[in-house]
Write a protein that holds these residues in place. Structure first.
Motif, PDB file in Angstrom:
ATOM      1  N   ARG A 145      35.912  57.943  18.743  1.00  0.00           N
ATOM      2  CA  ARG A 145      37.103  57.114  18.500  1.00  0.00           C
ATOM      3  C   ARG A 145      37.921  57.609  17.322  1.00  0.00           C
ATOM      4  N   ARG A 146      37.327  58.436  16.470  1.00  0.00           N
ATOM      5  CA  ARG A 146      38.082  59.010  15.347  1.00  0.00           C
ATOM      6  C   ARG A 146      38.213  60.524  15.498  1.00  0.00           C
ATOM      7  N   ARG A 180      40.767  60.246  20.552  1.00  0.00           N
ATOM      8  CA  ARG A 180      41.832  59.281  20.265  1.00  0.00           C
ATOM      9  C   ARG A 180      43.218  59.904  20.408  1.00  0.00           C
TER      10      ARG A 180
ATOM     11  N   ASP B  38      44.490  53.200  16.853  1.00  0.00           N
ATOM     12  CA  ASP B  38      43.387  52.732  17.707  1.00  0.00           C
ATOM     13  C   ASP B  38      43.943  52.068  18.962  1.00  0.00           C
ATOM     14  N   ASP B  98      31.134  56.278  16.409  1.00  0.00           N
ATOM     15  CA  ASP B  98      32.329  56.931  16.958  1.00  0.00           C
ATOM     16  C   ASP B  98      32.272  57.017  18.481  1.00  0.00           C
ATOM     17  N   TYR B 101      34.533  52.688  21.827  1.00  0.00           N
ATOM     18  CA  TYR B 101      35.987  52.492  21.749  1.00  0.00           C
ATOM     19  C   TYR B 101      36.322  51.451  20.670  1.00  0.00           C
ATOM     20  N   PRO B 102      37.524  51.504  20.146  1.00  0.00           N
ATOM     21  CA  PRO B 102      37.892  50.567  19.074  1.00  0.00           C
ATOM     22  C   PRO B 102      38.298  49.187  19.586  1.00  0.00           C
TER      23      PRO B 102
END
Lengths: 213, 158
Positions: A145-146, A180, B38, B98, B101-102
């Protein structure tokens, strides 16, 4: 008789692999221009342009008066903001030189996959521990996600763009949703006049961020 | 050789793309995913990935749930454990948090259907979070909205 020696083709081939086609092209065009001015740049273009269309495009830009590429990484940095990892597909040393020192805490990794023969240790050594490599089979360990994904584009036209073929190995439906930001950095800034040998066409819609030179 | 019959209805994908209003969903999800980058990632997965009919369906369902949310003047729950949505990474890859998902959804809403920690609830979570993100993230987003609506209505609380 040409002042370009017979080894210039193989020298450019090695440089294109380890510096990237656009970076190698600017280097060679500059050096050749310093030696013989515009006539020798034209000669280099005629000699190698068909085999290396990125070199042809860069030589063309030189002959039109351009003296250096636009390598400002600010838009790329903005696209990668908040990312802790950056996976780079393809090499462009001049552009990585501008980008890597400004990445801060973001860890950059280069995909060790190329159509050219490449000494990856030598490539990484050029970047003073700011870069490491990953094999194609392990690239998912950079996902997250980063995480951001970056490749270099060699011109865009409408919905089409041209990329290192390694990009097509990477850009599957799975990878698309595991990074992302997906950044395309157009390092050429123009569409090639010749058949884009060594490159593949990819849709511009692959990218969440398109950065134009 | 006989030609195959034509499809009963021809719907160009541009017709689907034309009704998807990203800003509407972006604004809606800001309550659960405050960081813009995000949210852009989540939006891309829900509205830009997978077959066109999923993208369109995700937009319709989220938009209508959003209208319900606004009509009910409901807001997100602020407490309680949440369920993260995992990426579908190869099983031997572990990238820690990580790899999620955000966007996560409140676990509490599932207690209306099965007790916390029960095998049934775990199976429900597995069903909701498995699959490609145009499914799993859309499920999570809808559960966030449904949870807020149920909290607001107070009906049938567990």
């Amino acid at each position: 008789m040409s002042r370009l020696g017979p080894a210039v083709a193989s020298a450019f081939h090695v440089a294109a692999g380890e510096l990237g086609m656009c970076s190698a092209a600017w280097l060679f065009v500059r050096e050749v221009a310093a030696e013989g001015g515009e006539p020798l740049v034209s000669e280099l273009r005629d000699l190698l342009g068909r085999a290396y269309p990125v070199l042809d495009a860069v030589a063309g830009r030189w002959l039109e008066g351009s003296r250096e590429p636009k390598v400002g990484p600010d838009s790329v940095l903005a696209a990668c903001e908040g990312a802790s990892r950056l996976l780079v597909v393809g090499i462009e040393a001049m552009f990585l030189d501008a980008l890597l020192p400004k990445l801060g805490q973001t860890r950059a990794t280069l995909l060790a996959h190329s159509s050219f023969p490449v000494d990856w240790e030598r490539v990484v050594a050029n970047h003073e521990r700011r870069l490491e490599t990953v094999e194609l089979s392990s690239l998912h360990r950079l996902a997250g996600r980063r995480s951001a994904l970056l490749t270099f584009l060699y011109g865009t036209r409408g919905e089409s763009t041209w990329v290192d073929p390694a990009w097509l190995r990477v850009m599957g439906a799975d990878v698309r949703t595991q990074f992302r930001s997906i950044v395309g950095w157009d390092v050429l800034g123009s569409v090639m006049y010749l058949y884009p040998r060594w490159l593949s066409e990819a849709p511009a819609s692959d990218f969440s961020h398109l950065v134009r030179a | 050789m006989a030609q195959p019959p034509p499809p009963r209805r021809h719907l160009p994908s541009s017709a689907i793309a034309s009704f998807i209003d990203r800003e509407r969903i972006d604004k809606l999800l800001a309550r659960w995913v405050p960081e813009a980058a995000d949210r852009a990632f989540v939006l891309r997965c829900v509205l830009d990935e997978g077959p066109a009919h999923h993208r369109g369906a995700n937009f319709v369902l989220l938009s209508l749930l959003g209208q319900l949310l606004d009509a009910a003047k409901a807001s997100p729950e602020s407490q309680g454990p949440s369920v993260p949505v995992p990426m579908r990474l190869p099983p031997h890859i572990d990238v820690g948090e990580d790899g999620f998902y955000p966007l996560s959804f409140p676990r509490k809403v599932l207690e209306r259907l099965a007790p916390a920690g029960s095998a049934a609830q775990e199976a429900m979570i597995d069903c909701l979070t498995d699959g490609p993100p145009q499914h799993s993230l859309a499920n999570a987003a809808m559960l966030c909205l449904i949870s807020a609506l149920l909290e607001r209505s107070g009906g049938g609380a567990p």
